[in-house]
Scaffold this motif. Structure first.
Motif, PDB file in Angstrom:
ATOM      1  N   PRO A  36     -39.291  16.163  -0.737  1.00  0.00           N
ATOM      2  CA  PRO A  36     -38.741  16.278  -2.087  1.00  0.00           C
ATOM      3  C   PRO A  36     -39.563  15.439  -3.066  1.00  0.00           C
ATOM      4  O   PRO A  36     -40.216  14.474  -2.678  1.00  0.00           O
ATOM      5  N   PRO A  37     -39.538  15.806  -4.342  1.00  0.00           N
ATOM      6  CA  PRO A  37     -40.329  15.076  -5.339  1.00  0.00           C
ATOM      7  C   PRO A  37     -40.077  13.567  -5.343  1.00  0.00           C
ATOM      8  O   PRO A  37     -41.003  12.788  -5.540  1.00  0.00           O
ATOM      9  N   VAL A  38     -38.838  13.152  -5.096  1.00  0.00           N
ATOM     10  CA  VAL A  38     -38.529  11.724  -5.116  1.00  0.00           C
ATOM     11  C   VAL A  38     -39.338  10.974  -4.056  1.00  0.00           C
ATOM     12  O   VAL A  38     -39.757   9.847  -4.273  1.00  0.00           O
ATOM     13  N   ARG A  90     -26.315   9.209   0.872  1.00  0.00           N
ATOM     14  CA  ARG A  90     -24.997   8.582   0.669  1.00  0.00           C
ATOM     15  C   ARG A  90     -24.358   9.069  -0.631  1.00  0.00           C
ATOM     16  O   ARG A  90     -23.180   9.404  -0.663  1.00  0.00           O
ATOM     17  N   ARG A  91     -25.148   9.114  -1.706  1.00  0.00           N
ATOM     18  CA  ARG A  91     -24.617   9.585  -2.990  1.00  0.00           C
ATOM     19  C   ARG A  91     -24.203  11.053  -2.926  1.00  0.00           C
ATOM     20  O   ARG A  91     -23.205  11.453  -3.504  1.00  0.00           O
ATOM     21  N   ASN A  92     -24.981  11.858  -2.233  1.00  0.00           N
ATOM     22  CA  ASN A  92     -24.694  13.287  -2.135  1.00  0.00           C
ATOM     23  C   ASN A  92     -23.722  13.628  -1.016  1.00  0.00           C
ATOM     24  O   ASN A  92     -23.342  14.784  -0.863  1.00  0.00           O
ATOM     25  N   GLU A  93     -23.371  12.618  -0.223  1.00  0.00           N
ATOM     26  CA  GLU A  93     -22.493  12.794   0.929  1.00  0.00           C
ATOM     27  C   GLU A  93     -22.982  13.918   1.845  1.00  0.00           C
ATOM     28  O   GLU A  93     -22.211  14.757   2.302  1.00  0.00           O
ATOM     29  N   SER A  94     -24.283  13.931   2.056  1.00  0.00           N
ATOM     30  CA  SER A  94     -24.878  14.938   2.931  1.00  0.00           C
ATOM     31  C   SER A  94     -26.182  14.389   3.499  1.00  0.00           C
ATOM     32  O   SER A  94     -26.702  13.387   3.039  1.00  0.00           O
ATOM     33  N   SER A  95     -26.685  15.074   4.480  1.00  0.00           N
ATOM     34  CA  SER A  95     -27.993  14.717   4.999  1.00  0.00           C
ATOM     35  C   SER A  95     -28.881  15.948   4.929  1.00  0.00           C
ATOM     36  O   SER A  95     -28.409  17.078   5.008  1.00  0.00           O
ATOM     37  N   CYS A  96     -30.157  15.717   4.748  1.00  0.00           N
ATOM     38  CA  CYS A  96     -31.122  16.803   4.624  1.00  0.00           C
ATOM     39  C   CYS A  96     -32.325  16.490   5.495  1.00  0.00           C
ATOM     40  O   CYS A  96     -32.597  15.336   5.792  1.00  0.00           O
ATOM     41  N   MET A  97     -33.026  17.539   5.859  1.00  0.00           N
ATOM     42  CA  MET A  97     -34.241  17.365   6.624  1.00  0.00           C
ATOM     43  C   MET A  97     -35.307  18.267   6.014  1.00  0.00           C
ATOM     44  O   MET A  97     -35.026  19.423   5.699  1.00  0.00           O
ATOM     45  N   TRP A  98     -36.480  17.708   5.813  1.00  0.00           N
ATOM     46  CA  TRP A  98     -37.583  18.484   5.278  1.00  0.00           C
ATOM     47  C   TRP A  98     -38.675  18.504   6.336  1.00  0.00           C
ATOM     48  O   TRP A  98     -39.094  17.467   6.817  1.00  0.00           O
ATOM     49  N   GLU A 100     -29.776   8.799  15.996  1.00  0.00           N
ATOM     50  CA  GLU A 100     -29.503   9.943  16.865  1.00  0.00           C
ATOM     51  C   GLU A 100     -30.246  11.183  16.376  1.00  0.00           C
ATOM     52  O   GLU A 100     -30.898  11.874  17.170  1.00  0.00           O
ATOM     53  N   GLN A 101     -30.172  11.453  15.087  1.00  0.00           N
ATOM     54  CA  GLN A 101     -30.870  12.609  14.532  1.00  0.00           C
ATOM     55  C   GLN A 101     -32.380  12.452  14.665  1.00  0.00           C
ATOM     56  O   GLN A 101     -33.097  13.428  14.881  1.00  0.00           O
ATOM     57  N   GLY A 102     -32.862  11.236  14.566  1.00  0.00           N
ATOM     58  CA  GLY A 102     -34.291  10.972  14.707  1.00  0.00           C
ATOM     59  C   GLY A 102     -34.804  11.299  16.104  1.00  0.00           C
ATOM     60  O   GLY A 102     -35.845  11.944  16.248  1.00  0.00           O
ATOM     61  N   VAL A 103     -34.092  10.863  17.138  1.00  0.00           N
ATOM     62  CA  VAL A 103     -34.550  11.163  18.505  1.00  0.00           C
ATOM     63  C   VAL A 103     -34.427  12.646  18.796  1.00  0.00           C
ATOM     64  O   VAL A 103     -35.276  13.216  19.479  1.00  0.00           O
ATOM     65  N   HIS A 152     -35.127   3.737   2.640  1.00  0.00           N
ATOM     66  CA  HIS A 152     -33.912   3.206   2.025  1.00  0.00           C
ATOM     67  C   HIS A 152     -33.433   4.116   0.895  1.00  0.00           C
ATOM     68  O   HIS A 152     -32.247   4.430   0.797  1.00  0.00           O
ATOM     69  N   GLU A 153     -34.340   4.547   0.043  1.00  0.00           N
ATOM     70  CA  GLU A 153     -33.964   5.413  -1.073  1.00  0.00           C
ATOM     71  C   GLU A 153     -33.444   6.762  -0.588  1.00  0.00           C
ATOM     72  O   GLU A 153     -32.502   7.317  -1.153  1.00  0.00           O
ATOM     73  N   LEU A 154     -34.037   7.288   0.469  1.00  0.00           N
ATOM     74  CA  LEU A 154     -33.535   8.545   1.040  1.00  0.00           C
ATOM     75  C   LEU A 154     -32.131   8.371   1.614  1.00  0.00           C
ATOM     76  O   LEU A 154     -31.274   9.241   1.459  1.00  0.00           O
ATOM     77  N   ALA A 155     -31.894   7.239   2.239  1.00  0.00           N
ATOM     78  CA  ALA A 155     -30.551   6.962   2.767  1.00  0.00           C
ATOM     79  C   ALA A 155     -29.539   6.851   1.631  1.00  0.00           C
ATOM     80  O   ALA A 155     -28.415   7.363   1.736  1.00  0.00           O
TER      81      ALA A 155
END
Length: 99
Positions: free
Chosen positions: A89-91, A76-84, A2-5, A69-72
């Motif tokens: 991000p460096p990762v 999940r670990r941070n319990e948040s979503s981000c958009m750049w 949904e966020q992607g579209v 997958h790593e971004l997801a």
């Protein structure tokens, strides 16, 4: 998805391909299955999908998209979503180099 579209629409893209390793989600979108618990979200995706000249949803094995997958997992670990936008991000840079 949904966020992607919604992002693609905001960026005024006309030809869009969205990929996910969530096979059930891709199948539900492509089958226009709106009778599930996520039906309202799938309906929203379908409405936005119609605004593009072309909008395709594809399944992509997790092994073929380690960065996503790593971004997801990070979200999940941070319990948040981000958009750049315009930066990453460096990762991500590290993972893209490995990939």
């Amino acid at each position: 998805m949904e966020q992607g579209v919604l992002l693609a629409q905001e960026l005024q893209l006309s030809l869009v391909i969205l990929e996910s390793d969530a096979l059930a989600v891709i199948q539900a979108i492509n089958d226009n299955s709106t009778g599930s618990d996520l039906g309202h979200i799938l309906q929203g995706i379908q409405l936005v999908r119609e605004t593009f000249e072309s909008c395709t949803f594809k399944y992509l094995s997790r092994d073929l998209n380690v960065v996503a997958h790593e971004l997801a997992q990070l979200a999940r670990r941070n319990e948040s979503s981000c958009m750049w936008k315009g930066v990453s991000p460096p990762v991500v840079s590290m993972l893209v180099q490995k990939d």
